[in-house]
Motif scaffolding. Structure first.
Motif, PDB file in Angstrom:
ATOM      1  N   MET A  84       0.840  -1.201   0.000  1.00 30.79           N
ATOM      2  CA  MET A  84       0.000   0.000   0.000  1.00 30.79           C
ATOM      3  C   MET A  84       0.869   1.243   0.000  1.00 30.79           C
ATOM      4  SD  MET A  84      -3.015  -1.127   2.636  1.00 30.79           S
ATOM      5  CE  MET A  84      -3.771   0.484   2.587  1.00 30.79           C
ATOM      6  N   GLU A  85       1.976   1.162   0.739  1.00 25.97           N
ATOM      7  CA  GLU A  85       2.888   2.304   0.800  1.00 25.97           C
ATOM      8  C   GLU A  85       3.458   2.603  -0.582  1.00 25.97           C
ATOM      9  OE1 GLU A  85       7.024   2.844   3.039  1.00 25.97           O
ATOM     10  OE2 GLU A  85       5.368   2.323   4.384  1.00 25.97           O
ATOM     11  N   GLU A  86       3.827   1.551  -1.290  1.00 23.67           N
ATOM     12  CA  GLU A  86       4.366   1.732  -2.640  1.00 23.67           C
ATOM     13  C   GLU A  86       3.305   2.311  -3.570  1.00 23.67           C
ATOM     14  OE1 GLU A  86       5.880  -2.059  -3.819  1.00 23.67           O
ATOM     15  OE2 GLU A  86       7.500  -2.016  -2.346  1.00 23.67           O
ATOM     16  N   GLU A  87       2.078   1.814  -3.459  1.00 18.72           N
ATOM     17  CA  GLU A  87       0.995   2.330  -4.289  1.00 18.72           C
ATOM     18  C   GLU A  87       0.742   3.807  -3.989  1.00 18.72           C
ATOM     19  OE1 GLU A  87      -2.493  -0.070  -3.816  1.00 18.72           O
ATOM     20  OE2 GLU A  87      -1.432  -1.904  -4.384  1.00 18.72           O
ATOM     21  N   THR A  88       0.780   4.154  -2.709  1.00 19.22           N
ATOM     22  CA  THR A  88       0.572   5.546  -2.306  1.00 19.22           C
ATOM     23  C   THR A  88       1.668   6.434  -2.884  1.00 19.22           C
ATOM     24  OG1 THR A  88      -0.416   4.770  -0.251  1.00 19.22           O
ATOM     25  CG2 THR A  88       0.275   7.067  -0.314  1.00 19.22           C
ATOM     26  N   GLU A  89       2.911   5.957  -2.780  1.00 17.45           N
ATOM     27  CA  GLU A  89       4.023   6.721  -3.327  1.00 17.45           C
ATOM     28  C   GLU A  89       3.872   6.915  -4.837  1.00 17.45           C
ATOM     29  OE1 GLU A  89       7.894   5.273  -2.259  1.00 17.45           O
ATOM     30  OE2 GLU A  89       7.325   5.068  -0.155  1.00 17.45           O
ATOM     31  N   GLU A  90       3.419   5.886  -5.537  1.00 15.34           N
ATOM     32  CA  GLU A  90       3.225   5.989  -6.982  1.00 15.34           C
ATOM     33  C   GLU A  90       2.166   7.031  -7.308  1.00 15.34           C
ATOM     34  OE1 GLU A  90       2.342   2.110  -8.527  1.00 15.34           O
ATOM     35  OE2 GLU A  90       4.301   1.311  -7.938  1.00 15.34           O
ATOM     36  N   GLU A  91       1.069   7.021  -6.558  1.00 12.96           N
ATOM     37  CA  GLU A  91       0.005   8.005  -6.796  1.00 12.96           C
ATOM     38  C   GLU A  91       0.496   9.419  -6.525  1.00 12.96           C
ATOM     39  OE1 GLU A  91      -3.091   7.664  -8.089  1.00 12.96           O
ATOM     40  OE2 GLU A  91      -2.478   5.599  -8.492  1.00 12.96           O
ATOM     41  N   VAL A  92       1.251   9.591  -5.448  1.00 13.47           N
ATOM     42  CA  VAL A  92       1.786  10.919  -5.121  1.00 13.47           C
ATOM     43  C   VAL A  92       2.708  11.385  -6.240  1.00 13.47           C
ATOM     44  CG1 VAL A  92       3.326  12.156  -3.530  1.00 13.47           C
ATOM     45  CG2 VAL A  92       1.521  10.687  -2.627  1.00 13.47           C
ATOM     46  N   GLU A  93       3.551  10.468  -6.744  1.00 13.24           N
ATOM     47  CA  GLU A  93       4.456  10.826  -7.833  1.00 13.24           C
ATOM     48  C   GLU A  93       3.677  11.212  -9.093  1.00 13.24           C
ATOM     49  OE1 GLU A  93       7.411   7.821  -8.534  1.00 13.24           O
ATOM     50  OE2 GLU A  93       8.056   7.846  -6.438  1.00 13.24           O
ATOM     51  N   LYS A  94       2.584  10.510  -9.364  1.00 10.33           N
ATOM     52  CA  LYS A  94       1.765  10.835 -10.531  1.00 10.33           C
ATOM     53  C   LYS A  94       1.180  12.239 -10.390  1.00 10.33           C
ATOM     54  CE  LYS A  94       0.318   6.155 -11.752  1.00 10.33           C
ATOM     55  NZ  LYS A  94      -0.834   5.240 -11.811  1.00 10.33           N
ATOM     56  N   VAL A  95       0.648  12.543  -9.196  1.00 10.23           N
ATOM     57  CA  VAL A  95       0.058  13.862  -8.961  1.00 10.23           C
ATOM     58  C   VAL A  95       1.121  14.936  -9.088  1.00 10.23           C
ATOM     59  CG1 VAL A  95      -1.020  15.338  -7.219  1.00 10.23           C
ATOM     60  CG2 VAL A  95      -1.846  13.001  -7.554  1.00 10.23           C
ATOM     61  N   LEU A  96       2.294  14.693  -8.480  1.00 18.38           N
ATOM     62  CA  LEU A  96       3.376  15.669  -8.568  1.00 18.38           C
ATOM     63  C   LEU A  96       3.836  15.841 -10.013  1.00 18.38           C
ATOM     64  CD1 LEU A  96       5.543  14.807  -5.434  1.00 18.38           C
ATOM     65  CD2 LEU A  96       4.073  16.799  -5.779  1.00 18.38           C
ATOM     66  N   ALA A  97       3.901  14.741 -10.748  1.00 24.42           N
ATOM     67  CA  ALA A  97       4.313  14.824 -12.150  1.00 24.42           C
ATOM     68  C   ALA A  97       3.284  15.619 -12.953  1.00 24.42           C
ATOM     69  CB  ALA A  97       4.482  13.434 -12.731  1.00 24.42           C
ATOM     70  N   ALA A  98       1.993  15.394 -12.652  1.00 20.62           N
ATOM     71  CA  ALA A  98       0.952  16.139 -13.352  1.00 20.62           C
ATOM     72  C   ALA A  98       1.058  17.628 -13.031  1.00 20.62           C
ATOM     73  CB  ALA A  98      -0.422  15.604 -12.967  1.00 20.62           C
ATOM     74  N   LEU A  99       1.262  17.951 -11.742  1.00 18.92           N
ATOM     75  CA  LEU A  99       1.410  19.358 -11.359  1.00 18.92           C
ATOM     76  C   LEU A  99       2.665  19.959 -11.972  1.00 18.92           C
ATOM     77  CD1 LEU A  99       0.403  19.298  -7.591  1.00 18.92           C
ATOM     78  CD2 LEU A  99      -0.873  20.288  -9.490  1.00 18.92           C
ATOM     79  N   ALA A 100       3.739  19.189 -11.957  1.00 22.34           N
ATOM     80  CA  ALA A 100       4.986  19.683 -12.534  1.00 22.34           C
ATOM     81  C   ALA A 100       4.831  19.857 -14.041  1.00 22.34           C
ATOM     82  CB  ALA A 100       6.133  18.721 -12.223  1.00 22.34           C
ATOM     83  N   GLY A 101       4.073  18.979 -14.667  1.00 16.37           N
ATOM     84  CA  GLY A 101       3.832  19.086 -16.101  1.00 16.37           C
ATOM     85  C   GLY A 101       3.053  20.333 -16.436  1.00 16.37           C
ATOM     86  N   GLU A 102       2.033  20.642 -15.600  1.00 14.28           N
ATOM     87  CA  GLU A 102       1.248  21.852 -15.832  1.00 14.28           C
ATOM     88  C   GLU A 102       2.124  23.087 -15.648  1.00 14.28           C
ATOM     89  OE1 GLU A 102      -2.107  21.833 -13.207  1.00 14.28           O
ATOM     90  OE2 GLU A 102      -2.971  20.050 -14.140  1.00 14.28           O
ATOM     91  N   THR A 103       2.929  23.067 -14.612  1.00  6.47           N
ATOM     92  CA  THR A 103       3.808  24.202 -14.354  1.00  6.47           C
ATOM     93  C   THR A 103       4.845  24.319 -15.447  1.00  6.47           C
ATOM     94  OG1 THR A 103       3.522  23.806 -11.995  1.00  6.47           O
ATOM     95  CG2 THR A 103       5.318  25.258 -12.632  1.00  6.47           C
ATOM     96  N   ALA A 104       5.376  23.202 -15.875  1.00  5.75           N
ATOM     97  CA  ALA A 104       6.405  23.222 -16.915  1.00  5.75           C
ATOM     98  C   ALA A 104       5.819  23.685 -18.241  1.00  5.75           C
ATOM     99  CB  ALA A 104       7.020  21.839 -17.063  1.00  5.75           C
TER     100      ALA A 104
END
Length: 150
Positions: A84-104
């Protein structure tokens, strides 16, 4: 003085001697029967103690069984929580990547760095090392459980 009393004291008749001997025999029989009852009573208490010890051993076995189940549940939940921890980390990374993509995307092309994520050697080795640690931990838990069982 003792000798004088014995000389003056009349000798018991054979019938009196018989009664005296029978009285002594009955007295000794009662003493022996009393001792036999005491031994039987002690035997019963020892048997009772043995039964209680057997019950305690059964309870200890049941306790060990419960402890085994608890350890298994803890190991399972620990392994599940890691997943579950790994899944949570993956989701957080996806959200951060999406936010970083929008900012970029809002940045001009000259400022935006072009990065492609390539796994480094430490990232590749980390899951293997993590799995090895999990395996070692699991072996240690199994060894402890075996000690508890015995």
């Amino acid at each position: 003085m003792e000798k004088v009393k014995n000389l003056l004291k009349p000798r018991p008749t054979p019938q009196q001697q018989l009664r005296d001997w029978q009285r002594r025999l009955r007295q000794e029989c009662r003493n022996m029967e009393r001792q036999i009852r005491d031994v039987e009573r002690e035997e019963k208490s020892v048997q009772k103690a043995i039964r209680e010890a057997a019950k305690r051993n059964d309870m200890a076995s049941a306790k060990a069984g419960v402890m085994e189940e608890m350890v298994n549940d803890a190991v399972d939940s620990a392994l599940d929580s890691e997943g579950m921890e790994e899944e949570t980390e993956e989701e957080v990374e996806k959200v951060l990547a999406a936010l970083a993509g929008e900012t970029a995307s809002q940045l001009p092309d000259a400022v935006r760095p072009h990065r492609t994520k390539q796994p480094t050697q430490t990232e590749e080795q980390e899951p293997i090392a993590e799995g090895a640690d999990d395996e070692e931990d699991l072996e240690q838990l199994r060894a402890r459980l075996a000690k508890v069982r015995s």
